[in-house]
Design a protein around this motif. Sequence first.
Motif, short mmCIF file in Angstrom:
data_model
loop_
_atom_site.label_atom_id
_atom_site.label_comp_id
_atom_site.label_asym_id
_atom_site.label_seq_id
_atom_site.Cartn_x
_atom_site.Cartn_y
_atom_site.Cartn_z
N VAL A 138 -0.11 -0.16 -12.26
CA VAL A 138 0.48 -1.39 -11.73
C VAL A 138 -0.53 -2.16 -10.86
CG1 VAL A 138 2.89 -0.67 -11.90
CG2 VAL A 138 1.61 -0.17 -9.81
N GLY A 139 -1.82 -1.86 -11.05
CA GLY A 139 -2.86 -2.65 -10.41
C GLY A 139 -3.39 -2.10 -9.10
N GLY A 140 -3.01 -0.88 -8.74
CA GLY A 140 -3.48 -0.29 -7.49
C GLY A 140 -4.96 0.04 -7.52
N ALA A 141 -5.62 -0.17 -6.40
CA ALA A 141 -7.04 0.18 -6.25
C ALA A 141 -7.15 1.23 -5.16
CB ALA A 141 -7.85 -1.07 -5.88
N TRP A 193 0.83 -1.20 0.00
CA TRP A 193 0.00 0.00 0.00
C TRP A 193 0.86 1.25 0.00
CZ3 TRP A 193 0.17 2.94 4.59
CH2 TRP A 193 0.68 2.30 5.70
N VAL A 194 0.25 2.34 -0.43
CA VAL A 194 0.92 3.64 -0.52
C VAL A 194 -0.14 4.72 -0.34
CG1 VAL A 194 0.66 3.82 -3.05
CG2 VAL A 194 2.52 5.03 -1.92
N CYS A 195 0.27 5.86 0.15
CA CYS A 195 -0.61 7.02 0.24
C CYS A 195 -0.07 8.11 -0.67
CB CYS A 195 -0.65 7.57 1.67
SG CYS A 195 -1.45 6.48 2.85
N THR A 196 -0.96 8.90 -1.24
CA THR A 196 -0.55 10.05 -2.03
C THR A 196 -1.62 11.13 -1.92
OG1 THR A 196 0.39 10.77 -4.15
CG2 THR A 196 -1.56 9.34 -4.25
N GLU A 197 -1.27 12.32 -2.32
CA GLU A 197 -2.23 13.42 -2.29
C GLU A 197 -3.26 13.23 -3.40
OE1 GLU A 197 1.09 13.81 -2.54
OE2 GLU A 197 1.59 14.49 -0.52
N ARG A 198 -4.49 13.63 -3.12
CA ARG A 198 -5.58 13.49 -4.10
C ARG A 198 -5.25 14.22 -5.40
NH1 ARG A 198 -9.91 11.09 -4.28
NH2 ARG A 198 -10.08 10.59 -2.10
N ASP A 199 -4.56 15.36 -5.33
CA ASP A 199 -4.29 16.13 -6.54
C ASP A 199 -3.01 15.68 -7.28
OD1 ASP A 199 -2.42 17.11 -4.73
OD2 ASP A 199 -2.85 19.22 -5.13
N ASN A 200 -2.36 14.62 -6.81
CA ASN A 200 -1.16 14.10 -7.48
C ASN A 200 -1.61 13.10 -8.56
OD1 ASN A 200 1.29 13.07 -8.29
ND2 ASN A 200 2.11 12.89 -6.21
N ARG A 201 -2.09 13.64 -9.65
CA ARG A 201 -2.66 12.82 -10.72
C ARG A 201 -1.64 11.87 -11.35
NH1 ARG A 201 -6.13 16.51 -9.97
NH2 ARG A 201 -7.93 17.25 -11.05
N ALA A 202 -0.40 12.34 -11.52
CA ALA A 202 0.62 11.49 -12.13
C ALA A 202 0.88 10.25 -11.28
CB ALA A 202 1.92 12.28 -12.34
N ALA A 203 1.00 10.44 -9.96
CA ALA A 203 1.22 9.29 -9.08
C ALA A 203 0.01 8.36 -9.10
CB ALA A 203 1.49 9.76 -7.65
N ARG A 204 -1.18 8.90 -9.08
CA ARG A 204 -2.38 8.06 -9.07
C ARG A 204 -2.50 7.25 -10.36
NH1 ARG A 204 -7.10 11.87 -7.44
NH2 ARG A 204 -8.27 9.91 -7.53
N ARG A 205 -2.12 7.85 -11.49
CA ARG A 205 -2.13 7.10 -12.77
C ARG A 205 -1.10 5.98 -12.72
NH1 ARG A 205 -2.55 12.19 -15.02
NH2 ARG A 205 -0.34 12.23 -15.47
#
Length: 148
Positions: A127-130, A110-122
Amino acid sequence: MAPGIAIRLLTPADAEALVSAAPGVFDHEVDPALAAEFLSDPRHHMATAFDGPTVVGMASAVHYVHPDKPAEMWVNEVGVAPTHEGRGLGRAMLRALFERARALGCREAWVCTERDNRAARRMYAAVGGAEQEMVYVTFALDDERTLA
């Protein structure tokens, strides 16, 4: 992934390589003592992208164990030099960490990121993250209210 880039997991002997990482890979200047301490802890893991002798990307993680849960891999952060973004290095480094996690018996990462970090979320989705809904709370340990 880009030709000429090597992805590998670091060992304690690799600490010095982090000191001369390309700009933008880490948030701050790498402290050699902290790099050595991180890499000497068997529960700490770092996948890196090397372009020749230079570290151009890193993904760090902690093998997390708890008395009532299967082992997990907590991905702390992923960083890629701006000169090497968009080449699949983040995904490749995450996959290397996930392979290590499976070998260690981890059942989830698991990992956490900021909601507005679109590049990280993509990247995480690629790689299969939900995504999960959660609240991230921090505590300033130098604040008297935290210690009261």
